[in-house]
Scaffold this motif. Sequence first.
Motif, mmCIF file in Angstrom:
data_model
loop_
_atom_site.group_PDB
_atom_site.id
_atom_site.type_symbol
_atom_site.label_atom_id
_atom_site.label_comp_id
_atom_site.label_asym_id
_atom_site.label_seq_id
_atom_site.Cartn_x
_atom_site.Cartn_y
_atom_site.Cartn_z
ATOM 1 N N ALA A 153 0.587 -1.326 0.066
ATOM 2 C CA ALA A 153 0.137 -0.019 0.076
ATOM 3 C C ALA A 153 0.909 1.368 0.079
ATOM 4 C CB ALA A 153 -1.088 0.065 1.220
ATOM 5 N N GLY A 154 0.219 2.316 -0.356
ATOM 6 C CA GLY A 154 1.010 3.680 -0.364
ATOM 7 C C GLY A 154 1.098 4.247 1.059
ATOM 8 N N ASP A 155 1.701 5.488 1.082
ATOM 9 C CA ASP A 155 1.872 6.290 2.396
ATOM 10 C C ASP A 155 0.816 6.882 2.658
ATOM 11 O OD1 ASP A 155 1.994 7.562 -0.148
ATOM 12 O OD2 ASP A 155 4.059 8.742 0.221
ATOM 13 N N GLY A 156 -0.004 7.312 1.699
ATOM 14 C CA GLY A 156 -1.272 8.000 2.215
ATOM 15 C C GLY A 156 -2.241 6.924 2.758
ATOM 16 N N CYS A 157 -2.273 5.806 2.274
ATOM 17 C CA CYS A 157 -2.975 4.756 2.737
ATOM 18 C C CYS A 157 -2.693 4.476 4.202
ATOM 19 C CB CYS A 157 -3.228 3.550 2.096
ATOM 20 S SG CYS A 157 -3.589 1.930 2.904
ATOM 21 N N SER A 158 -1.214 4.076 4.341
ATOM 22 C CA SER A 158 -0.940 3.591 5.601
ATOM 23 C C SER A 158 -0.579 4.626 6.647
ATOM 24 C CB SER A 158 0.295 3.062 5.164
ATOM 25 O OG SER A 158 0.402 1.946 4.073
ATOM 26 N N TYR A 159 -0.132 6.045 6.418
ATOM 27 C CA TYR A 159 0.285 7.052 7.268
ATOM 28 C C TYR A 159 -0.909 8.261 7.527
ATOM 29 C CZ TYR A 159 4.822 4.705 6.658
ATOM 30 O OH TYR A 159 6.100 3.825 6.210
ATOM 31 N N VAL A 160 -1.880 7.991 6.570
ATOM 32 C CA VAL A 160 -2.792 9.185 6.767
ATOM 33 C C VAL A 160 -4.277 8.668 7.183
ATOM 34 C CG1 VAL A 160 -3.613 11.273 5.780
ATOM 35 C CG2 VAL A 160 -1.201 10.606 5.358
ATOM 36 N N LEU A 213 0.022 14.373 3.689
ATOM 37 C CA LEU A 213 0.458 14.940 5.130
ATOM 38 C C LEU A 213 1.632 14.359 5.478
ATOM 39 C CD1 LEU A 213 -2.828 16.101 6.879
ATOM 40 C CD2 LEU A 213 -1.198 17.558 5.740
ATOM 41 N N ALA A 214 1.852 13.188 5.278
ATOM 42 C CA ALA A 214 2.941 12.503 5.987
ATOM 43 C C ALA A 214 4.310 12.602 5.558
ATOM 44 C CB ALA A 214 2.376 10.740 6.222
ATOM 45 N N THR A 215 4.057 12.617 4.100
ATOM 46 C CA THR A 215 5.388 12.343 3.444
ATOM 47 C C THR A 215 5.724 13.577 2.225
ATOM 48 O OG1 THR A 215 4.194 10.881 1.719
ATOM 49 C CG2 THR A 215 5.411 9.915 3.639
ATOM 50 N N THR A 216 4.716 14.336 1.744
ATOM 51 C CA THR A 216 5.187 15.308 0.827
ATOM 52 C C THR A 216 6.011 16.122 1.488
ATOM 53 O OG1 THR A 216 2.870 15.108 -0.170
ATOM 54 C CG2 THR A 216 4.122 17.193 -0.811
ATOM 55 N N LEU A 217 7.087 16.664 0.784
ATOM 56 C CA LEU A 217 8.157 17.550 1.103
ATOM 57 C C LEU A 217 7.681 19.068 1.214
ATOM 58 C CD1 LEU A 217 11.404 16.046 -0.492
ATOM 59 C CD2 LEU A 217 10.236 15.395 1.707
ATOM 60 N N VAL A 218 8.009 19.780 2.044
ATOM 61 C CA VAL A 218 7.910 21.366 2.166
ATOM 62 C C VAL A 218 8.451 21.906 0.871
ATOM 63 C CG1 VAL A 218 8.457 23.301 3.136
ATOM 64 C CG2 VAL A 218 8.054 21.414 4.564
ATOM 65 N N GLY A 219 7.531 22.451 0.145
ATOM 66 C CA GLY A 219 7.734 23.242 -1.253
ATOM 67 C C GLY A 219 7.379 22.348 -2.218
ATOM 68 N N ASP A 223 3.138 24.509 2.311
ATOM 69 C CA ASP A 223 3.707 25.415 3.158
ATOM 70 C C ASP A 223 3.520 24.851 4.536
ATOM 71 O OD1 ASP A 223 3.700 27.536 4.880
ATOM 72 O OD2 ASP A 223 2.420 28.919 3.520
ATOM 73 N N ASP A 224 4.596 24.721 5.247
ATOM 74 C CA ASP A 224 4.811 24.240 6.516
ATOM 75 C C ASP A 224 3.740 24.814 7.632
ATOM 76 O OD1 ASP A 224 6.427 26.224 6.553
ATOM 77 O OD2 ASP A 224 8.104 24.819 7.828
ATOM 78 N N ARG A 225 3.708 26.463 7.311
ATOM 79 C CA ARG A 225 2.849 27.199 8.398
ATOM 80 C C ARG A 225 1.490 26.629 8.204
ATOM 81 N NH1 ARG A 225 4.605 32.884 5.763
ATOM 82 N NH2 ARG A 225 4.393 31.263 3.893
ATOM 83 N N VAL A 226 0.824 26.123 7.141
ATOM 84 C CA VAL A 226 -0.464 25.578 6.804
ATOM 85 C C VAL A 226 -0.629 24.156 7.183
ATOM 86 C CG1 VAL A 226 -2.048 25.681 5.141
ATOM 87 C CG2 VAL A 226 -0.866 27.685 5.245
ATOM 88 N N ALA A 227 0.347 23.334 6.495
ATOM 89 C CA ALA A 227 0.217 21.783 6.515
ATOM 90 C C ALA A 227 1.274 21.253 7.362
ATOM 91 C CB ALA A 227 0.308 21.363 4.942
ATOM 92 N N GLY A 228 2.050 22.024 7.945
ATOM 93 C CA GLY A 228 2.964 21.354 8.893
ATOM 94 C C GLY A 228 3.897 20.564 8.168
ATOM 95 N N GLN A 229 4.843 20.098 8.851
ATOM 96 C CA GLN A 229 5.965 19.136 8.288
ATOM 97 C C GLN A 229 5.800 17.781 8.057
ATOM 98 O OE1 GLN A 229 9.415 20.435 7.953
ATOM 99 N NE2 GLN A 229 9.191 22.444 8.577
ATOM 100 N N PRO A 230 6.441 17.213 6.980
ATOM 101 C CA PRO A 230 6.326 15.752 6.813
ATOM 102 C C PRO A 230 6.945 15.055 8.099
ATOM 103 C CG PRO A 230 8.102 16.663 5.440
ATOM 104 C CD PRO A 230 7.264 17.941 6.183
#
Length: 252
Positions: A91-98, A133-139, A150-157
């Motif tokens: 499975a993918g990261d969105g499935c498993s971690y979000v 939200l778990a894995t997309t890099l900032v930027g 934007d980590d001010r909106v979506a936080g950090q991976p």
Amino acid sequence: MAVKLTKPEMINQQVGWCGGCGHGIIQRLIAECCEELGIVEKTVQVVDIACAYWSIDTLNCDGIAGPHGRCAAVATGIKKVRPEANVYVHAGDGCSYVIGLSETCFAAQRNVPITMIVVNNGIFGMTGGQMCLATTLVGDKTTSSKKGRDDRVAGQPFDMLNIISQYPIEYAARGALYDPQHINETKKMIKKGFENQMNDKGFSIIEVLSPCPTNWKMTPVESMKKLKEENEKVFPVKVYVDHTNNGGEANG
């Protein structure tokens, strides 16, 4: 002496992944491991209703597609009624971690003897390339973060393996697909996860840094370069927990 490489017999037809996608490499590694360990007939795959779903039509073994994000829970149920089976999640990261974060964490907390193979491509692939939200890099630009995360909106991976390593699990490791050496190391990790089941060990999770050229809007070569130079800086390739090695100490 030249070695002739052949397609694993477990792969019985072509699949529909996009060109340059890492899912196909991972599927081949899974098939090679199952054949080398002699466990094809006892293997049951659990796939998500997303990119990994293609695998259920392509691998010659039992399998089921669970509700989106619920793969760990479905695999847990199968293992309870078929304890002798080699039950793994693809499975993918969105499935498993979000979407399925709770299911993944509780399977780990209970140390359920399944093997989770999580494809970290930093995106929700099948649904259109949204930010994970778990894995997309900032930027990084996605269909839901058009100006870049934007980590001010979506936080950090976050490094899920660092978190899940605090649970009482058997094995946690991260591989990558950007060159032959790392592909071979990833295969060893997947095989280790299957061997743990064969030896009646607990929960194993193998995350794989994988390219998604279609949603990243890159060529396959550019995607592999991004994995190596950008994604791996946030998600280090290493063994986090291995309780069959040095009493469970993490390896760099």
